[in-house]
Design an enzyme around this catalytic site. Structure first.
Site, PDB file in Angstrom:
ATOM      1  N   SER A   1       8.008   9.524  11.541  1.00  0.00           N
ATOM      2  CA  SER A   1       6.854   9.334  10.668  1.00  0.00           C
ATOM      3  C   SER A   1       7.291   9.390   9.217  1.00  0.00           C
ATOM      4  CB  SER A   1       5.798  10.412  10.928  1.00  0.00           C
ATOM      5  OG  SER A   1       4.853  10.416   9.879  1.00  0.00           O
TER       6      SER A   1
ATOM      7  N   ARG B   1      -5.592   2.468  18.032  1.00  0.00           N
ATOM      8  CA  ARG B   1      -5.343   1.020  18.070  1.00  0.00           C
ATOM      9  C   ARG B   1      -4.921   0.520  19.439  1.00  0.00           C
ATOM     10  NH1 ARG B   1      -2.754   0.464  12.012  1.00  0.00           N
ATOM     11  NH2 ARG B   1      -4.760   0.443  10.937  1.00  0.00           N
TER      12      ARG B   1
ATOM     13  N   ARG C   1      -7.249  -3.132   9.743  1.00  0.00           N
ATOM     14  CA  ARG C   1      -6.335  -4.062  10.427  1.00  0.00           C
ATOM     15  C   ARG C   1      -6.997  -4.712  11.650  1.00  0.00           C
ATOM     16  NH1 ARG C   1      -2.129  -3.408   7.110  1.00  0.00           N
ATOM     17  NH2 ARG C   1      -1.550  -1.286   6.567  1.00  0.00           N
TER      18      ARG C   1
ATOM     19  N   ARG D   1      -7.878  12.232  11.912  1.00  0.00           N
ATOM     20  CA  ARG D   1      -6.430  12.019  11.775  1.00  0.00           C
ATOM     21  C   ARG D   1      -5.712  13.373  11.759  1.00  0.00           C
ATOM     22  NH1 ARG D   1      -5.470   7.023   9.069  1.00  0.00           N
ATOM     23  NH2 ARG D   1      -3.377   7.204   9.918  1.00  0.00           N
TER      24      ARG D   1
ATOM     25  N   LYS E   1       0.837  -1.203   0.000  1.00  0.00           N
ATOM     26  CA  LYS E   1       0.000   0.000   0.000  1.00  0.00           C
ATOM     27  C   LYS E   1       0.873   1.255   0.000  1.00  0.00           C
ATOM     28  CE  LYS E   1      -2.903   0.753   3.643  1.00  0.00           C
ATOM     29  NZ  LYS E   1      -2.790   2.161   4.066  1.00  0.00           N
ATOM     30  N   SER E   2       1.879   1.279   0.856  1.00  0.00           N
ATOM     31  CA  SER E   2       2.749   2.463   0.934  1.00  0.00           C
ATOM     32  C   SER E   2       3.415   2.737  -0.408  1.00  0.00           C
ATOM     33  CB  SER E   2       3.854   2.243   1.971  1.00  0.00           C
ATOM     34  OG  SER E   2       3.337   2.260   3.259  1.00  0.00           O
TER      35      SER E   2
ATOM     36  N   LYS F   1      -3.862   6.074  14.423  1.00  0.00           N
ATOM     37  CA  LYS F   1      -4.006   5.340  13.163  1.00  0.00           C
ATOM     38  C   LYS F   1      -5.484   5.343  12.738  1.00  0.00           C
ATOM     39  CE  LYS F   1       0.316   4.702  12.768  1.00  0.00           C
ATOM     40  NZ  LYS F   1       1.027   5.452  11.725  1.00  0.00           N
TER      41      LYS F   1
ATOM     42  N   GLN G   1       5.297   9.310   6.828  1.00  0.00           N
ATOM     43  CA  GLN G   1       4.361  10.162   6.089  1.00  0.00           C
ATOM     44  C   GLN G   1       4.818  11.616   6.150  1.00  0.00           C
ATOM     45  OE1 GLN G   1       0.511   9.259   7.758  1.00  0.00           O
ATOM     46  NE2 GLN G   1       0.355   7.341   6.629  1.00  0.00           N
TER      47      GLN G   1
ATOM     48  N   ASP H   1       2.529  -0.940  11.950  1.00  0.00           N
ATOM     49  CA  ASP H   1       1.207  -1.421  11.534  1.00  0.00           C
ATOM     50  C   ASP H   1       0.950  -2.872  11.949  1.00  0.00           C
ATOM     51  OD1 ASP H   1       0.682   1.064  10.452  1.00  0.00           O
ATOM     52  OD2 ASP H   1       1.321   0.501   8.433  1.00  0.00           O
TER      53      ASP H   1
HETATM   54  C1  S3P Z   1       2.872   4.889   6.164  1.00  0.00           C
HETATM   55  C2  S3P Z   1       3.580   5.204   7.299  1.00  0.00           C
HETATM   56  C3  S3P Z   1       3.146   4.853   8.645  1.00  0.00           C
HETATM   57  C4  S3P Z   1       2.126   3.718   8.627  1.00  0.00           C
HETATM   58  C5  S3P Z   1       1.054   3.939   7.602  1.00  0.00           C
HETATM   59  C6  S3P Z   1       1.651   4.074   6.211  1.00  0.00           C
HETATM   60  C7  S3P Z   1       3.379   5.370   4.862  1.00  0.00           C
HETATM   61  O1  S3P Z   1       2.553   5.985   9.244  1.00  0.00           O
HETATM   62  O2  S3P Z   1       1.540   3.546   9.897  1.00  0.00           O
HETATM   63  O3  S3P Z   1       0.142   2.844   7.614  1.00  0.00           O
HETATM   64  O4  S3P Z   1       2.945   4.858   3.816  1.00  0.00           O
HETATM   65  O5  S3P Z   1       4.224   6.265   4.868  1.00  0.00           O
HETATM   66  P1  S3P Z   1       3.489   7.117   9.946  1.00  0.00           P
HETATM   67  O6  S3P Z   1       4.585   7.417   9.028  1.00  0.00           O
HETATM   68  O7  S3P Z   1       2.610   8.310  10.181  1.00  0.00           O
HETATM   69  O8  S3P Z   1       3.932   6.496  11.221  1.00  0.00           O
END
Ligand code: S3P
Length: 458
Positions: free
Chosen positions: A189, A375, A417, A145, A20-21, A371, A191, A344
């Site tokens: 993070s 969780r 999840r 979020r 997914k990422s 999340k 993200q 995750d």
């Molecule tokens: C992700 C990073 C993670 C993860 C999320 C997907 C990504 O979050 O929990 O499911 O694709 O960069 P964080 O980077 O906010 O921890």
């Protein structure tokens, strides 16, 4: 409501759905390019469909709207060996995206659906587009979020963004000229890091993002492959602005986060023997393997190789217990640098811990509260409802191994999840588990129930 009864062994091989990422990033980076880019094995799930719709709204062309799904093949009790094929690259369907160029996205209202990754990554690209305006919003869960984690550092780069109550979606972005900055992230993070790296592509000067702990590095790998001037310097990632990105093809491996449900199911259900193929084993994602191995699991990694800059392997896992209810797993402690590498999969660690001997402590994982659901709360509630002995803490959980789980009924709270966790718990439980809200699994794994059924021979 969907019921998962105690099951016989999981036997066979599985190519889980694509990562997914990496799929989110591939679509976004392809949209930033010029010309058409092919993505092999793009994940076909609700979250990544949101990203395809988003890049289309920005003006990119998406030639085929479908991507790859999982494939499960059941093997009989006599089966004792590797999968019928290990080279499953060709299982992934190809989609093609015609990019709008680094400075070409057109103004739009973006519905990110349930996709937190899209919500956090995309504003980094949009913030530096002079003159454009965008609004990002999504479902009920997305509205809880936090986005202040990207708003604050982007503002330091000169960006103009407004969030509801300064921290929640909808998020309004008014594109403007950015300047480079040094940003020390308070939390690890991927993200936030990725968002700032995208912004750095358009900023004047150099942008330096300092990570407190390493987090997944797919963005760095993919931007480097696309010709961006990006380097690691100790605990920092440094990026310089780019005129354009090179058109390169992407290939997406299977998602270790989806594979992990089957790894744990095979560990907990006696007689199981499962081969998971084409699994992305980037070291910033494999925390769950190290944790399960420390708990006593034996997970073989075979045929390691690299595709498109990402390491890939075949994982073989066999159950540890013959009689349900007394796995020779051991409790463990999980914290510090291991948390971002397994973030995750921590719900699954908590599930496995219910079947282990002794106590498992998960700490330093306050991020779990932010999340798709909180969780720490939803995992505690689910496992307790099934007979588990779990205490929530501010930043994690303490789980007393109870020799298995009785079973019962749980609610996914719309979190994919948690839904899949309930299903795995059901197979390994003594009395079965009813999951309310199982449809949430489609966010990352549309064929989950069918694959589970195939591998237990139902
Ligand atoms: C992700 C990073 C993670 C993860 C999320 C997907 C990504 O979050 O929990 O499911 O694709 O960069 P964080 O980077 O906010 O921890």
């Amino acid at each position: 409501m969907t019921r998962f009864d105690p099951s016989g062994p999981l036997r066979g091989w599985l190519r889980p759905p694509s990562d997914k990422s990496i799929s989110h990033r591939a679509a976004l980076i392809a949209a930033m390019g010029e010309g058409e880019i092919e993505i092999t094995g793009f994940l076909d799930a609700a979250d990544t469909r949101s990203t395809l719709a988003a890049v289309e709204a920005l003006g990119a062309g998406v030639r085929t709207g479908t991507g790859s799904r999982s494939v499960a093949v059941s093997m009989g009790p006599e089966w004792d060996g590797p999968p019928p094929t290990a080279d499953t690259q060709d299982l992934g369907l190809v989609i093609a995206i015609r990019g709008v160029g680094l400075r070409g996205p057109r103004p739009a209202q973006i519905d990110v659906g349930n996709a937190g990754t899209l919500l956090r990554l995309l504003p980094g690209w949009l913030a530096g587009q002079e003159g454009g305006e965008w609004t990002l919003d999504g479902d009920e869960s997305i509205r809880r979020r936090p986005v202040d984690r990207i708003v604050a550092p982007l503002r330091r780069m000169g960006a103009n963004l407004h969030a509801r109550e300064e921290r929640l979606p909808p998020l309004h972005v008014e594109g403007t000229a950015l300047h480079g900055a040094v940003y020390e992230m308070p939390i690890a993070s991927a993200q936030v890091k990725s968002c700032l790296l995208f912004a750095g592509l358009l900023a004047g000067g150099q942008t330096r993002v300092v990570e407190p702990l390493p987090s997944r590095d797919h963005t760095e790998r993919m931007l480097a492959a696309a010709g961006a001037a990006i380097d690691r310097d100790g605990d920092a990632v440094v990026i310089r602005p780019a005129e354009r990105l090179e058109p390169i093809a992407f290939s997406v491996p299977a998602d270790i986060s989806s594979a992990a449900f089957f790894l744990v199911a095979a560990l907990l259900v006696g007689g199981s023997d499962l081969v998971l193929v084409d699994i992305g084993v980037n070291p910033t994602r494999t925390g769950v393997l190290a944790i399960l191995e420390r708990m006593g699991a034996k997970i073989e990694r075979l045929m390691e190789h690299e595709v498109g800059g990402e390491p890939i392997a075949l994982l073989r896992v066999r159950s540890l217990q013959r009689d349900r209810g007394s796995a020779p797993l051991r409790g463990t402690e999980v914290g510090g640098a291991e948390i971002p590498l397994a973030i995750d999969e921590l719900p699954l660690v908590a599930l496995a811990a219910c079947f282990a001997e002794g106590t498992t402590v998960i700490r330093d994982a306050e991020e779990l509260r932010r999340k798709e659901s909180d969780r720490i709360e939803t995992v505690t509630a689910a496992l307790r409802a099934l007979g588990g002995r779990v205490e929530p803490t501010e930043d994690g959980m303490v789980i007393e191994g109870s020799g298995g789980l009785r079973g019962g009924s749980i609610d996914s709270h719309g979190d994919h999840r948690i839904a899949m966790l309930g299903a795995v718990a059901g197979l390994a439980s003594r009395e079965g588990v009813e999951v309310h809200g199982m449809e949430a699994a489609a966010v990352s794994y549309p064929g989950f129930e069918a694959d589970l059924a195939a591998l237990i021979g139902r």
